[in-house]
Design a protein around this motif. Structure first.
Motif, short mmCIF file in Angstrom:
data_model
loop_
_atom_site.label_atom_id
_atom_site.label_comp_id
_atom_site.label_asym_id
_atom_site.label_seq_id
_atom_site.Cartn_x
_atom_site.Cartn_y
_atom_site.Cartn_z
N ILE A 59 69.15 102.91 116.13
CA ILE A 59 69.04 101.65 116.45
C ILE A 59 70.44 100.68 116.17
CG2 ILE A 59 67.91 99.32 115.44
CD1 ILE A 59 65.26 100.94 115.07
N ILE A 60 70.69 99.97 117.06
CA ILE A 60 72.22 99.21 117.02
C ILE A 60 71.79 97.59 116.83
CG2 ILE A 60 74.47 98.66 117.90
CD1 ILE A 60 74.10 101.27 119.30
N VAL A 61 72.31 97.11 115.91
CA VAL A 61 72.28 95.63 115.80
C VAL A 61 73.86 94.99 116.17
CG1 VAL A 61 71.59 93.43 114.38
CG2 VAL A 61 70.41 95.76 113.98
N MET A 62 74.08 94.15 116.75
CA MET A 62 75.41 93.43 117.18
C MET A 62 75.06 91.91 116.99
SD MET A 62 77.64 93.45 120.35
CE MET A 62 78.44 95.10 120.33
N GLY A 63 76.10 91.23 116.57
CA GLY A 63 75.85 89.92 116.52
C GLY A 63 77.16 89.15 115.90
N MET A 215 63.83 90.22 115.69
CA MET A 215 64.50 89.22 116.43
C MET A 215 63.93 87.97 115.83
SD MET A 215 67.11 88.32 117.89
CE MET A 215 67.69 89.71 119.05
N GLU A 216 62.60 87.56 116.17
CA GLU A 216 62.08 86.54 115.64
C GLU A 216 62.38 85.86 114.36
OE1 GLU A 216 57.81 86.97 116.66
OE2 GLU A 216 58.33 86.75 118.76
N LEU A 227 72.05 91.03 119.70
CA LEU A 227 71.10 91.77 120.03
C LEU A 227 70.45 92.92 119.03
CD1 LEU A 227 72.26 94.49 121.08
CD2 LEU A 227 73.38 92.96 122.84
N ILE A 228 69.38 93.53 119.54
CA ILE A 228 68.87 94.57 118.87
C ILE A 228 68.63 95.62 120.07
CG2 ILE A 228 67.20 95.68 117.51
CD1 ILE A 228 66.39 92.86 116.49
N ASN A 229 69.17 96.80 119.91
CA ASN A 229 69.26 97.89 120.67
C ASN A 229 68.49 99.05 120.37
OD1 ASN A 229 69.19 100.01 122.67
ND2 ASN A 229 71.55 99.56 123.06
N ALA A 230 67.09 99.23 120.37
CA ALA A 230 66.43 100.36 119.75
C ALA A 230 66.19 101.36 120.94
CB ALA A 230 65.25 99.81 119.28
N GLY A 231 67.05 102.23 120.98
CA GLY A 231 67.09 103.27 121.93
C GLY A 231 66.99 103.07 123.37
N MET A 236 67.57 90.44 122.99
CA MET A 236 68.73 89.65 122.94
C MET A 236 68.61 88.26 122.73
SD MET A 236 70.12 90.19 126.58
CE MET A 236 69.68 91.90 126.56
N ILE A 237 69.66 87.58 122.12
CA ILE A 237 69.52 86.00 121.86
C ILE A 237 70.98 85.39 122.15
CG2 ILE A 237 70.07 86.20 119.45
CD1 ILE A 237 67.99 83.81 118.97
N GLY A 238 71.10 84.46 122.69
CA GLY A 238 72.09 83.54 123.24
C GLY A 238 73.16 84.58 124.16
N ALA A 239 74.38 84.37 123.69
CA ALA A 239 75.39 85.10 124.55
C ALA A 239 76.51 85.45 123.71
CB ALA A 239 75.88 84.31 125.77
N PRO A 240 77.60 86.49 124.07
CA PRO A 240 78.63 86.89 123.49
C PRO A 240 79.56 85.62 123.49
CG PRO A 240 78.02 88.61 125.13
CD PRO A 240 77.20 87.17 125.34
N LEU A 241 80.06 85.50 122.14
CA LEU A 241 81.07 84.33 122.01
C LEU A 241 82.58 84.78 122.24
CD1 LEU A 241 79.87 82.82 118.58
CD2 LEU A 241 79.12 82.23 120.83
#
Length: 368
Positions: A59-63, A215-216, A227-231, A236-241
């Motif tokens: 699981i990857i969390v990016m933000g 995410m909620e 975003l959260i990527n689970a396999g 995702m929410i919003g967009a890359p800044l």
């Protein structure tokens, strides 16, 4: 120098040309300069966290956040919720002081089990998924899936002796898959399986349901670009800044190759949306030169083989995962009608490399 970033919707990897983190540590990605929000004057940096031991996948969390501490607060919130749901939805392991789905399975035909409201909500969603999919997505199919799992694991471990389960054993197990025997008592927060040989398996729903909830929770605490990527299940929410880019680039894996970075298509997505993929190239085994996937068609009791891979885009990650499983099993025309009923978009990729996609899919596709 800015490095290209994209996310694979059918992989457990977040594909970055430079990896900036290991384990569960969240650190800034050094290849990207801080971004200044012109309206607020705030400076944001991209952070990333990896978790390796939940839902049997990476699981990857990016933000984006103004500080490491701010991102860690969101990351902790997301990971804590995912870990909690992983335990509750686990059908293989016991946990001290916790009634989870394994507890429910173990007490089938014996007594109702008092459970957390998250289990009630998941199983209520599962009943809806069964009705809406015409029975194609059935969490009560555990007795059948368990047989296939045993044969698949044996076939992977000892490929020279790999065999298929007998249709007689599968048909006998199918007699214990009536979802009406799953009794949910919301007032008393209990679940009871009337059939003592029934077994629940929520693999077609659990990850998407979990990342949607996580995410909620994070969004309610101010998480607005990430975003959260689970396999391969992605919320995702919003967009890359990032300068000049207002979308997440999500890769749809090419099912014709085992190369993780070989993409059939790339989607441009933003806002509150999710992506889920089902394919015949994951969790499969070979018997006499034929590949058998882990996604079982309840009508034939055999692995579904109409499509090589499908990808679904939908605002809700739980529905996206459910729909990707359903349309992978169903004939394409029936799957398209189901997807339209839920307002989703998607693509069907066939073994010959051809594809069919919904009208709305092309608007977010880069390569088709």
């Amino acid at each position: 120098m800015m490095k290209r970033v994209w996310i694979c919707a059918a992989c457990a990897l977040l594909c970055l040309s430079l990896f900036g983190c290991v384990g569960q540590t969240a650190i800034p990605q050094p290849e990207q300069a801080p971004v200044v929000n012109a309206d607020e004057g705030a400076v944001y940096q991209r952070y990333q966290r990896m978790v390796f031991d939940l839902f049997d996948t990476l699981i990857i969390v990016m933000g984006y956040a103004q500080s490491h501490e701010e991102f860690e607060r969101w990351g902790d919130l997301i990971e804590t919720e995912l870990r909690r749901l992983h335990i509750l939805f686990d059908i293989y392991n016991d946990y001290d002081g916790v009634n989870n789905l394994k507890t429910v399975n173990d007490r089938a035909g014996s007594e109702p089990v008092e459970v957390d409201t998250a289990i009630i909500e998941l199983l209520t969603f599962a009943q809806q998924a069964y009705r809406e999919s015409g029975g194609v997505v059935n969490v009560a199919l555990g007795s059948v899936l368990r047989i296939w799992s045993v044969y698949r694991q044996a076939g992977i471990a000892f490929p020279e002796t790999a065999v298929l389960p007998s249709i007689e054993s599968l048909q006998a197990a199918m007699a214990h898959t009536n979802i009406e025997d799953v009794v949910i008592d919301r007032e008393n927060a209990t679940v009871f399986l009337w059939d003592s040989e029934m077994s629940l398996d929520v693999g077609a729903l659990a990850k998407g349901f979990a990342i949607q909830r996580a995410m909620e929770l994070a969004r309610a605490e101010g998480f607005f670009a990430g975003l959260i990527n689970a396999g391969g299940d992605i919320s995702m929410i919003g967009a890359p800044l990032s300068s000049g880019r207002d979308y997440w680039a999500v890769g749809v894996r090419d099912p014709a190759t085992f190369e993780l970075d070989s993409m059939y298509d790339v989607l441009h997505l933003s806002g509150e949306t999710s992506v889920a993929t089902s394919g015949n190239y994951q969790r499969f085994y070979m018997v006499d030169g034929v590949s058998y996937s882990h996604i079982i068609d309840p009508d034939t009791l055999m692995p579904a083989d109409r499509h090589a891979g499908v990808t679904v885009i939908h605002p809700d990650a739980g529905l996206a995962e459910m729909l990707s499983t359903a349309i992978f099993i169903l004939p394409q025309e029936e799957g398209a009608r189901l997807l339209a009923n839920f307002g989703g978009e998607g693509i069907w990729i066939f073994s010959d490399g051809s594809a069919v996609f919904t009208d709305g899919y092309i608007a977010i596709s880069r390569d088709l």
